[in-house]
Design a protein around this motif. Structure first.
Motif: not given
Length: 529
Positions: A107-125
Motif C-alpha cells: 500500500d506504500r505510495n498509494s494514498d491509502c488510509f493513514q499513509e504518510m511519508d513517515i521517514n521523510g518527516v523524521f529524516k531531518p530530526i
C-alpha cells in the motif's frame, strides 16, 4: 541460532537483551504485532494519553539514565504526534529509539488510509530514519542503532516497520555486519592536548551531555581531580559534578553564573568535552584556543576538533601523567563572587521568583525538578544549584511548551526521586491529559501550576518591543477541578508559607499532587551578562 518466531518478537527480544526496561507508547493498528510481542516481554509498556507525551517521557528517561529512551506509535497520525518530542530530543542529542508502524508494503505510495511519508518527516530530526521493509533490514538497522550508542554517537534513531513485515518470520541464516562508527583515539592527539594544557595558564573545561550519554562521568571526575582545571557546564549537563564543589563554576553562557562567564571570557584554553558549543554556550567565550572532542562533526566549532568517542579519549588522557594546574586561576575566578539577587517587589499575587525560590529551597533532597518553556526557566536556571546530573531538567535547545508534565512521567521511571514539575498555565494545557497517566501509574509527581492568566514571555516580548499586547491573555479553566477529575489531589496556594508547608507534606507522602499558584504578571530579568 535465532529462534524468534517473527520480526516483531525479534525486535522486542533485542531491546530486552540490550537492557531496555520501559517503552512509552500508544497502540494502534499498524503496531499490533509489536504490542503482542511486548505482552509477553519483561519490558514494561507505559501507556500515555498522547503520542507527543511518549516521546517527551522517553526523552526525560534518557536524560537522567544516559540510556536509550524508547517510544512507539502507529502509522499516520500516531507517528506525526511523536514529531514534537523527537525534534526536542534531536536538538539536544538525547538518545532515543523511536519505533513506528507503517501501512503494508503493497500500500506504500498509494494514498491509502493513514499513509504518510513517515521517514521523510523524521529524516531531518533524527540521526537516522530507517525504513525496515524486510526482516534482514530490520535486524541490520537495530544492530546499527546500538552500535552507534556504543561508539558514543547519540540522538534519536527512527525505525519504521510496515505492519506486514512485523509478522514475517525471522531469517535464521542472516548474519549482521557491524563496524565501528568512530575512529580510535590517536596518541598524537593525546600528547598535543596534554602539551596545550601544560602551556596554558587559565584553562577551562566546558562539559556537555555527551559525557553523560557516553557513560564517562567517572572518567571526567578523574580527569578533573588530576588536572584541577575549573569546569563549567551546558544546561543539559548541570550537576555532572556537584555545583556545590568549588571546581564546578556552574552553568556557562546566556544564563550562566558570574564565575562561569568570567572564566569563559578570560580563559586562554578551553576543552569542550561532549558539547556542541551552541551560540548560547559561546556567548562569553573570548579565546579562539579551543579543543573540542565530539562524535558529531556537524558540531565542529573549534580551533582543534577531534572526532572521538569521549569515553575513550578521557580514558587515554587519564592513563598519562597529566599536568596539574595551580589554584591561582581558580581563586581569581572565585573572587568575582555572584550576581546580586533580583529585587522582589510586593505584589497583589505571589511574585513568581519568590514562589520558585521556595520550590528550590527543597533542592538538597532526593528531588528532581522539571520545568517548562516560558518565563519560569530563567528563575529556575539562575537561582538554583544542582547536586547531581538530571536534577534540573528543561527541554533545552528546542524549548516546546507542554514538556514538563510528560517529562515527569519518564523521570519517575528513571529515578527514585520525587518529581516536581513546574509548568505555566499555558504550557500545562498542551499536555494536560497526562494527568491520567500520572494517576494510573501512581507516580510521585508534584505539579505546581504557575498561573498568571497569560502567555507571559510573549507578552514580555511585546512590551519590550513597545507593541500593544495581542492574543496573550488566557481564560483558564479550574485547574483544581481538572486535577481532581483525573483522580489527583489538588489545592489552591495563597501564600509562600502555605506553599512551603504543603510542598513539604507532599514530598513526604510521595503521592501525586497538584498545587495551583496565582502569580503576578512580572517581567523576568533578561540578563545580558
Amino acid at each position: 541460532m535465532k529462534t524468534d518466531k517473527n520480526i516483531a518478537q525479534y525486535l522486542v527480544n533485542k531491546l530486552e537483551k540490550e537492557g531496555v526496561e520501559y517503552i512509552f507508547g500508544y497502540p494502534g493498528e499498524q503496531v499490533l504485532p509489536i504490542y503482542e510481542a511486548l505482552r509477553n516481554s519483561k519490558i514494561k509498556h507505559v501507556l500515555v494519553r498522547h503520542e507527543q507525551a511518549a516521546a517527551h517521557a522517553a526523552d526525560c528517561y534518557a536524560r537522567i539514565t544516559g540510556k536509550y529512551g524508547v517510544c512507539i506509535a502507529t502509522a499516520g497520525p500516531g507517528a506525526m504526534n511523536l514529531v514534537m518530542g523527537v525534534a526536542t530530543a534531536y536538538k539536544d542529542n538525547v538518545p532515543l529509539i523511536v519505533i513506528t508502524g507503517d501501512v503494508e508494503k503493497a500500500d506504500r505510495n498509494s494514498d491509502c488510509f493513514q499513509e504518510m511519508d513517515i521517514n521523510g518527516v523524521f529524516k531531518p530530526i533524527t540521526v537516522k530514519s530507517y525504513y525496515s521493509c524486510t526482516p534482514e533490514k530490520l535486524e541490520n538497522n537495530i544492530e546499527e542503532v546500538f552500535n552507534y550508542k556504543k561508539s558514543g554517537i547519540n540522538g534519536p534513531f527512527h525505525i519504521n516497520i510496515p505492519k506486514d513485515v512485523q509478522n514475517k518470520p525471522m531469517n535464521i541464516h542472516h548474519r549482521t555486519i557491524t563496524k565501528k562508527k568512530i575512529g580510535d583515539v590517536i596518541e598524537s592527539s593525546i600528547l598535543d592536548t596534554i602539551k596545550d594544557i601544560d602551556d596554558s595558564i587559565k584553562p577551562l573545561i566546558i562539559v556537555g551531555s555527551g559525557v553523560i550519554y557516553g557513560g564517562c562521568i567517572d572518567e571526567l571526575k578523574t580527569f578533573v581531580e588530576k588536572t584541577q582545571i575549573p569546569l563549567t557546564t551546558t544546561f543539559t549537563s548541570r550537576g555532572i559534578i556537584s555545583e556545590y564543589d568549588d571546581i564546578n563554576l556552574g552553568l556557562t553562557g546566556t544564563r550562566g553564573t558570574k564565575e562561569a562567564n568570567y572564566a569563559a571570557g578570560h580563559a586562554d584554553l578551553i576543552l569542550a568535552l561532549g558539547c556542541r558549543l551552541s551560540d548560547r554556550t559561546l556567548k562569553h567565550v573570548a579565546t579562539k584556543n579551543i579543543i573540542q572532542i565530539n562524535t558529531n562533526v556537524e558540531h565542529n566549532r573549534a580551533g582543534k576538533f577531534y572526532n572521538y568517542n569521549i569515553k575513550e579519549f578521557l580514558e587515554k588522557m587519564n592513563e598519562k601523567d597529566l599536568p596539574q594546574k595551580d589554584d591561582k586561576w581558580l581563586h581569581r575566578i572565585k573572587s568575582q563572587g555572584e550576581y546580586p539577587p533580583n529585587e522582589i517587589d510586593k505584589t497583589d499575587n505571589l511574585h513568581p521568583e519568590e514562589v520558585i525560590n521556595t520550590i528550590l529551597s527543597k533542592e538538597n533532597r532526593n528531588i528532581t525538578f522539571i520545568f517548562d518553556a516560558g518565563q519560569s526557566p530563567t528563575y529556575f536556571t539562575t537561582n538554583s544549584k544542582a547536586e547531581k546530573h538530571g536534577q534540573l531538567l528543561f527541554s533545552g535547545g528546542f524549548g516546546p511548551m507542554g514538556f514538563a508534565l510528560p517529562a515527569s512521567i519518564g523521570a519517575s521511571f528513571a529515578t527514585d526521586d520525587v518529581i516536581i514539575a513546574c509548568p505555566g498555565d499555558g504550557s500545562i494545557q498542551m499536555t494536560i491529559e497526562e494527568l491520567a497517566t500520572i494517576h494510573t501509574y501512581k507516580l510521585p509527581v508534584i505539579i505546581i501550576v504557575l498561573d498568571n492568566n497569560l502567555l507571559g514571555i510573549i507578552k514580555q516580548w511585546q512590551d519590550m518591543q513597545e507593541l500593544p499586547n495581542y492574543q496573550v491573555k488566557l481564560d483558564n479553566p479550574d485547574f483544581i477541578g481538572l486535577a481532581k477529575a483525573y483522580g489527583i489531589d489538588a489545592e489552591e496556594i495563597t501564600s509562600i508559607e502555605q506553599l512551603s508547608m504543603k510542598l513539604e507534606e507532599a514530598i513526604e507522602k510521595r503521592k501525586a499532587k497538584l498545587f495551583h499558584v496565582m502569580i503576578e504578571d512580572v517581567h523576568i530579568p533578561m540578563p545580558n551578562h
